[in-house]
Design a protein around this motif. Structure first.
Motif, PDB file in Angstrom:
ATOM      1  N   ASN A  68      -1.792 -25.601  -3.298  1.00  0.00           N
ATOM      2  CA  ASN A  68      -2.562 -24.362  -3.490  1.00  0.00           C
ATOM      3  C   ASN A  68      -3.256 -23.889  -2.216  1.00  0.00           C
ATOM      4  O   ASN A  68      -3.539 -22.699  -2.067  1.00  0.00           O
ATOM      5  CB  ASN A  68      -3.608 -24.565  -4.589  1.00  0.00           C
ATOM      6  N   ILE A  88      -2.024 -24.178   0.866  1.00  0.00           N
ATOM      7  CA  ILE A  88      -1.060 -23.673   1.871  1.00  0.00           C
ATOM      8  C   ILE A  88      -1.072 -22.144   1.938  1.00  0.00           C
ATOM      9  O   ILE A  88      -1.291 -21.579   3.007  1.00  0.00           O
ATOM     10  CB  ILE A  88       0.356 -24.243   1.604  1.00  0.00           C
ATOM     11  N   PRO A  89      -0.879 -21.446   0.794  1.00  0.00           N
ATOM     12  CA  PRO A  89      -0.908 -19.971   0.908  1.00  0.00           C
ATOM     13  C   PRO A  89      -2.290 -19.427   1.227  1.00  0.00           C
ATOM     14  O   PRO A  89      -2.414 -18.460   1.967  1.00  0.00           O
ATOM     15  CB  PRO A  89      -0.434 -19.491  -0.466  1.00  0.00           C
ATOM     16  N   HIS A  90      -3.324 -20.032   0.692  1.00  0.00           N
ATOM     17  CA  HIS A  90      -4.669 -19.495   0.897  1.00  0.00           C
ATOM     18  C   HIS A  90      -5.123 -19.650   2.348  1.00  0.00           C
ATOM     19  O   HIS A  90      -5.704 -18.730   2.933  1.00  0.00           O
ATOM     20  CB  HIS A  90      -5.664 -20.186  -0.030  1.00  0.00           C
ATOM     21  N   LEU A  91      -4.867 -20.811   2.917  1.00  0.00           N
ATOM     22  CA  LEU A  91      -5.311 -21.044   4.294  1.00  0.00           C
ATOM     23  C   LEU A  91      -4.240 -20.645   5.308  1.00  0.00           C
ATOM     24  O   LEU A  91      -4.428 -20.826   6.511  1.00  0.00           O
ATOM     25  CB  LEU A  91      -5.686 -22.516   4.495  1.00  0.00           C
ATOM     26  N   ALA A  92      -3.154 -20.105   4.792  1.00  0.00           N
ATOM     27  CA  ALA A  92      -2.043 -19.677   5.659  1.00  0.00           C
ATOM     28  C   ALA A  92      -1.624 -20.813   6.586  1.00  0.00           C
ATOM     29  O   ALA A  92      -1.583 -20.654   7.806  1.00  0.00           O
ATOM     30  CB  ALA A  92      -2.425 -18.432   6.438  1.00  0.00           C
TER      31      ALA A  92
END
Lengths: 587, 141
Positions: free
Chosen positions: A566, A568-572
């Protein structure tokens, strides 16, 4: 008697009356203005003058993106004067009951209480009955009903919109408006502001006569505090914690997520938890921030300490062969029974010792390092001392000085026994590896903001300390990647496309003074991407209820994976450059 | 009329005129003070009314702030997605395409600090309050 004489007499009488009148008036004035001046002016001051306290607004607590974590809002205690309420207007009262979501019979019972008997046995009229605590929206609807005798008293309450989200970090304010724990307590100085006051006068109906305001000190509102926490990350952690609890029903658990390069804590959760909006509904022990207040024997996650130390000292390299088949070993002239592995691993490299989490291998490396250096490195990694948590309640854990070690300690400490550590200490030790050997203090407070003049005060925790060299840290990072592979103990923590480095830990709990064979602490501490770490995640599970031993790889690693996916996309978090996604070819 | 009497009469008239002028000045001064006092009172009342209004609006703003924070909670949004039957979920790592110049996640790393707008630093509330969502989302619990 002549007319002139009569006129003269009248004139004298009138003059005497006038003079007497003036004298009486002067006398009275003298009495009031001189003799009784002090008491009268005191009485006037008491009746008319008021020193009004002007409350300062408490500052908000925000996350790193400005999301509100704690704010202040008004609540209304709705009440009624039973003497004024017309109980025959049942339709209106039924609507009131509907608006405030209260059974009609309950409302009628409250409003019907018109008399009470005081302590002296006298019957008195009831002039105020509390009905229900409601918010501003509901109060507006209630006012729209125009029910005679029903009115509200407004007061300000601290409100935590995330409820349980980050409650152990944020803390709360109790009913007496005293900050009890967390940021609310630690930064109360900045948050509370400064109350003001005003000297004014009131009329006979106690209404302020604004024209007679004399002196005024305006209040200074509290400052906002911004944390390093990220609301979304915190929410991901909480969801993962919920899932963990649902699957393993543990006695307790802690999860910490931080950025290893800055030491910023992005999120932290503990189980059991509590809602600061209704803290009184939860047992007091739920308020414990277990990540900092509870110590446990970390088990194999501690192995990163002796292995890093031995690499740093040049005693071993990743390919050095360690004989893990030896059951007994001599150390300082004492024959020591070596800790066991789940199976005989024979002669294996240091790399394999890490991958397979060999107790015997770690113990041998610890012995090669020696007691003094083992202790010094453990201290340098942060065990047995404060981590510098800026909020209260942190414990230092237990790491005995060498002169208090017994004969077995040198073989047990490298495997993560004979040491008491908090989850945060384990987390920071792993962060040190991820941060190329530099140990940072955990950072949770980011800055204090003054919303009025935009001034800011940065809250920096101070510089870090180098524990091991960058080269050693890189070697450790590389070796720890193998732990999160099909060969290692934490294959369940794998994140597709990302190199994950970490270490599992499983330690027996001490119950009634003995190591239990059925109760364990299972943990996993790791980071990714291994070559350029962005986040360190530590999961510690106390006494998970699973069939068989609650291995860290079994109970904690899946939670790491869930959180990592979860984040990975949020923290780019980009995949490494050399990684190529699997593409379906038409050839 | 003798000259002495005439002079006395003139003197009396002058005294009387002076008294009348004094009385007029005193009375008009008193009335002026009264008027001033009343104006002060009216201004003070108006100020007080405005103060109450400002306090009321501030209270309302604070309430709205907490309400917005409530509906911005990730858990709340997840429940809304479930309630509305939307099959939404976060993107997987493989579904994200990174473009050059895409701002990295906000960290304190010096090399990345330039990628963030300074306004965010100045006014965090601007980024937390989104009045547009107020009408579209109403609390379900």
């Amino acid at each position: 008697m002549s007319k002139v004489c009569i006129r003269k007499t009248r004139f004298h009488v009138c003059s005497a009356i006038l003079v007497a009148g003036f004298l009486m008036l002067c006398g009275r004035l003298f009495f009031l203005q001189v003799i009784q001046a002090e008491s009268i002016s005191a009485e006037v001051d008491t009746v008319r003058k008021r020193l009004v306290r002007i409350e300062a607004k408490r500052g908000d607590i925000l996350d790193r993106n400005g999301n509100l974590l704690a704010g202040t809002r008004s609540q209304i205690l709705l009440g009624a004067d039973p003497q004024m309420v017309d109980l025959t207007k049942r339709d209106q009262l039924a609507m009131l009951a509907g608006v405030i979501d209260m059974p009609f019979t309950d409302l009628m019972e409250k409003l019907g209480r018109r008399e009470r008997i005081d302590s002296s046995g006298t019957t008195r009229q009831v002039r105020w009955v509390p009905v229900k605590e409601i918010n501003e929206d509901l109060y507006q609807s209630v006012q729209g009903l125009k029910v005679q005798g029903v009115y509200g008293n407004r007061r300000y309450d601290r409100y935590y919109p995330g409820h349980e989200l980050g409650s152990h970090v944020i803390g709360y304010i109790n009913k007496e408006q005293t900050p009890v724990m967390g940021v609310e307590h630690a930064l109360d100085y900045y948050l509370k502001g400064q109350v003001g006051w005003r000297e004014t006068e009131v009329d006979g109906r106690r209404r302020e006569m604004a024209a007679f305001r004399e002196r005024e000190v305006t209040p200074r509102n509290g400052l906002h505090v911004e944390l390093t926490m990220d609301l979304f990350v915190q929410s991901v952690i909480d969801s993962a914690m919920e899932k963990l609890v649902e699957e393993t029903n543990p006695a307790g658990a802690s999860i910490i997520v931080s950025d290893p390069t800055t030491g910023e804590v992005l999120g932290m959760a503990n189980y059991p938890t509590f809602d600061p909006n209704s803290f009184w509904d939860f047992p007091i022990e739920n308020q414990r921030n277990r990540a900092l207040t509870d110590q446990y024997e970390p088990g194999s996650t501690f192995k990163i300490v002796p292995i890093s130390a031995a690499l740093e000292e040049g005693i071993i390299d990743p390919e050095t062969i360690i004989n893990c088949g030896e059951e007994w070993k001599n150390f300082n002239g004492v024959r020591i029974h070596m800790p066991s592995d789940h199976r005989n691993l024979g002669e294996i490299s240091v790399r394999k010792v890490v991958t397979k989490s060999s107790n015997r291998g770690a113990a041998q490396i610890g012995m090669m390092l020696g007691e003094k250096r083992m202790y010094e490195y453990a201290r340098a990694f942060g065990f047995g001392r404060s981590v510098g948590w800026p909020l209260m309640g942190e414990i230092s854990g237990t790491l005995m000085p060498v002169d208090k070690w017994d004969g077995l300690t040198i073989s047990r400490l490298p495997t993560g026994y004979a040491v008491g550590a908090t989850p945060m200490q384990v987390h920071l030790a792993m962060s040190t590896i991820a941060n190329d050997g530099v140990r940072l203090r955990p950072k949770i407070l980011r800055r204090v903001i003054n919303p009025e003049d935009e001034n800011q005060l940065a809250l920096e925790p101070g510089k870090g300390d180098r524990v091991i060299s960058k080269e050693t840290a890189r070697l450790m990072q590389e070796m720890l990647v193998s732990v999160v592979s099909i060969e290692g103990t934490a294959s369940r923590a794998e994140l597709t496309g990302y190199a994950v480095a970490g270490k599992t830990g499983t330690s027996r709990k001490i119950i009634d003074g003995q190591y239990s064979t059925t109760n364990h602490f299972g943990s996993f501490s790791g980071f990714f991407p291994a070559n350029k770490p962005r986040v360190v995640i530590t999961v510690v599970v106390d006494d998970a209820n699973v069939s068989g031993p609650a291995y860290g790889g079994l109970v904690a690693a899946p939670t790491f994976k869930r959180i990592g996916e979860n984040l990975i996309p949020h923290l780019a978090i980009r995949k490494p450059q050399n990684w190529e996604p699997l593409l379906v070819s038409n050839d | 009329m003798s000259p002495i009497l005439r002079r006395e009469t003139t003197l009396y008239k002058q005294i009387l005129s002076l008294l009348v002028v004094l009385a007029v000045i005193t009375v008009s001064g008193c009335l002026g003070l009264l008027w001033l006092r009343q104006k002060i009172e009216l201004t003070a009342q108006a100020t007080r009314t405005l103060e109450v209004e400002i306090a009321k609006e501030e209270r309302r703003l604070r309430y709205i702030d907490t309400k917005i924070a409530e509906i911005h909670q990730p858990h709340y949004l997840e429940r809304q997605i479930q309630r509305l039957g939307l099959n939404l979920r976060p993107p997987m790592a493989d579904q994200i395409v990174y473009l050059d110049g895409y701002p990295q996640y906000q960290t304190n790393r010096p090399e990345e600090s330039d990628a963030y707008p300074t306004e965010r630093e100045k006014d965090p509330f601007r980024y937390s309050i989104d009045l547009a969502v107020m009408k579209s989302l109403t609390p379900v619990d």
